[in-house]
Design a protein around this motif. Sequence first.
Motif, short mmCIF file in Angstrom:
data_model
loop_
_atom_site.label_atom_id
_atom_site.label_comp_id
_atom_site.label_asym_id
_atom_site.label_seq_id
_atom_site.Cartn_x
_atom_site.Cartn_y
_atom_site.Cartn_z
N TRP A 106 41.64 35.95 54.38
CA TRP A 106 40.22 36.29 54.51
C TRP A 106 39.34 35.19 53.90
N TYR A 107 38.17 34.99 54.52
CA TYR A 107 37.13 34.11 53.97
C TYR A 107 35.81 34.90 54.01
N PRO A 108 35.69 35.95 53.25
CA PRO A 108 34.49 36.79 53.33
C PRO A 108 33.27 36.12 52.70
N THR A 109 32.11 36.57 53.12
CA THR A 109 30.86 36.12 52.53
C THR A 109 30.24 37.27 51.74
N THR A 110 29.87 37.02 50.53
CA THR A 110 29.30 38.06 49.68
C THR A 110 27.92 38.47 50.20
N GLN A 111 27.56 39.71 49.98
CA GLN A 111 26.23 40.19 50.36
C GLN A 111 25.17 39.64 49.39
N GLY A 112 23.92 39.87 49.75
CA GLY A 112 22.85 39.41 48.89
C GLY A 112 22.88 40.04 47.51
N ASP A 113 23.44 41.26 47.43
CA ASP A 113 23.54 41.93 46.13
C ASP A 113 24.86 41.61 45.42
N LYS A 114 25.60 40.63 45.93
CA LYS A 114 26.83 40.08 45.33
C LYS A 114 28.07 40.92 45.59
N TRP A 115 27.95 42.00 46.35
CA TRP A 115 29.12 42.81 46.65
C TRP A 115 29.87 42.23 47.84
N VAL A 116 31.20 42.47 47.85
CA VAL A 116 32.04 41.96 48.93
C VAL A 116 33.33 42.79 48.96
N LYS A 117 33.94 42.86 50.14
CA LYS A 117 35.25 43.50 50.24
C LYS A 117 36.34 42.43 50.12
N ILE A 118 37.31 42.68 49.23
CA ILE A 118 38.45 41.79 49.08
C ILE A 118 39.74 42.59 49.25
N GLN A 119 40.87 41.91 49.34
CA GLN A 119 42.14 42.58 49.55
C GLN A 119 43.22 41.94 48.68
N SER A 120 44.31 42.68 48.52
CA SER A 120 45.46 42.16 47.77
C SER A 120 46.74 42.63 48.44
N PRO A 121 47.75 41.76 48.54
CA PRO A 121 49.00 42.13 49.19
C PRO A 121 49.83 43.07 48.33
N PRO A 122 50.81 43.75 48.91
CA PRO A 122 51.63 44.69 48.14
C PRO A 122 52.45 43.99 47.07
N ASN A 123 52.54 44.64 45.92
CA ASN A 123 53.35 44.13 44.81
C ASN A 123 53.03 42.68 44.50
N SER A 124 51.75 42.36 44.50
CA SER A 124 51.35 40.96 44.30
C SER A 124 49.91 40.93 43.78
N TYR A 125 49.20 39.86 44.09
CA TYR A 125 47.86 39.65 43.56
C TYR A 125 47.11 38.68 44.46
N SER A 126 45.81 38.70 44.35
CA SER A 126 44.94 37.69 44.97
C SER A 126 43.90 37.29 43.94
N ILE A 127 43.38 36.06 44.07
CA ILE A 127 42.42 35.56 43.09
C ILE A 127 41.30 34.84 43.87
N TRP A 128 40.09 35.33 43.75
CA TRP A 128 38.98 34.93 44.59
C TRP A 128 37.95 34.13 43.81
N SER A 129 37.42 33.11 44.47
CA SER A 129 36.30 32.35 43.92
C SER A 129 35.58 31.66 45.07
N LEU A 130 34.51 30.95 44.74
CA LEU A 130 33.74 30.27 45.78
C LEU A 130 34.61 29.30 46.55
N ASN A 131 34.40 29.25 47.85
CA ASN A 131 35.14 28.34 48.74
C ASN A 131 34.56 26.94 48.60
N GLN A 132 34.96 26.28 47.51
CA GLN A 132 34.48 24.93 47.25
C GLN A 132 35.50 24.14 46.46
#
Length: 477
Positions: A451-477
């Motif tokens: 996923w490459y989601p874009t945060t809303q104006g109020d900074k909320w966003v939907k993210i996901q994580s795989p089973p028995n694992s983790y994801s780590i999100w930050s600005l695409n830069q």
Amino acid sequence: MKKTHLLVSMLVLTIFSACRNNDENDNENPRNEEVHSKIVNVTNHDGRPFSTGSGSVSGKFVSGPGGGVLMQGFYWDVPEGGSWWNTVTGKLTAWSDSGIGAVWLPPASKAQNGAYSMGYDPTDYYDFGNFNQNGSVETRFGSRTELEGLITKAHAENMQVYADIVINHNSGGQSQANPFTGTSTWTDFSAIASGKFPRSYNDFYKNSYGNNDEGAFGGFPDLCHANPYVQDWLWGRDDSVGKYYKNVMKFDGWRFDYVKGFGPWVVNNWNSNVGGFSVGELWDSNVNTLEWWANNANSSVFDFAAYYKMDEAFDNGNLNALNDDMMWKRNPYKAVTFVANHDTDIINNKMPAYAYILTHEGYPTIFYRDYEEWLNKERLNNLIWIHNNKATGTTSILYTDNDEYIARRNGYNGNPGLVVYINNSSSWQERWVETNWSSQQIKDFTGNSTWYPTTQGDKWVKIQSPPNSYSIWSLNQ
């Protein structure tokens, strides 16, 4: 201090295999560097490239905005034969390239069992494998020349080197009549080969200073820190143990073994007189006790509170345990976090635990065998890169239940921070979360999510994580 494999006989000359079981000044804190870390290209566990950064560079390690990472450079019963210093030396460049900023070494001086000892039964603090005593010239790990070569190489890689310091007890002394016990005790260290810090019965409890201090270990002679002579040799005089390790051997810091055995004032005095980074092994899950010791010792402390909560969270299906109090939450600048070490290795589900300590506050430690032998090195390198480059600012826990844990690092000094999503369940999970970022594209820097989601104006966003694992999100830069 190893809590197992201890066989002590004070009735004979041989004592078998030894026990094992800060406010830091800013210029001594390996986490306070505000410079750029190297970018490492690694691959995901399914062969896809990890998404780490915009490119790769080579050169010596320099701590990034997220700070440094510590490598425990040994495990219990590393190979005998004097090869360990060279083994570690051969890995330093790769560790530096991966973003490791410091290495913690086992006790480096000659101990009771000579070439067979892990060093936790110290005899001569100034014999680093250059005197023929206790049955060998070299220590289990090698010669003094090889140790000095390791330290020189680490410094050339811009890495610090921390010495494991055992000052609760000694071993390997000769028998002498002791007027304070009315018996003979193994407390005569007058003939040690270096000639430095000779000791006798009055330098150990019980003696003219009292019968005991906070704690003895395993029947070994218990060093008396109340004795000014002992204080002078440990940290006071110009050629004291601490100053010799720092100024001659060029160690940069200290891991103090079994600090339950003596008062925190001992470490405080060492730090005041010697300097360098310091961390104490206070094996206690009570965060109040850890904080009390760290404040009184003017030292960092291993975060055993976090260690046991991670076991509950990742092995026993209760991520809500991560809401509980831990040392890194009390004072991240005095908390050294870890997933395993040479004494204890109870966490089975280790990768989420490493994702936790490498995205949260505190000074994270990597265990040698986890990195070099047991876990996926590329995934650990990815987490180290994320720590060094993205794990900045205070921490806000956004969501927890038994299976899911989401937390945000709030960023600092222009660095955007991150959101970490740990999923213990057997299926993909999704959550709406509040981020640091308004109307900006983000990505999962582990590569686990596409996923490459874009945060809303109020900074909320939907993210996901795989089973028995983790994801780590930050600005695409």
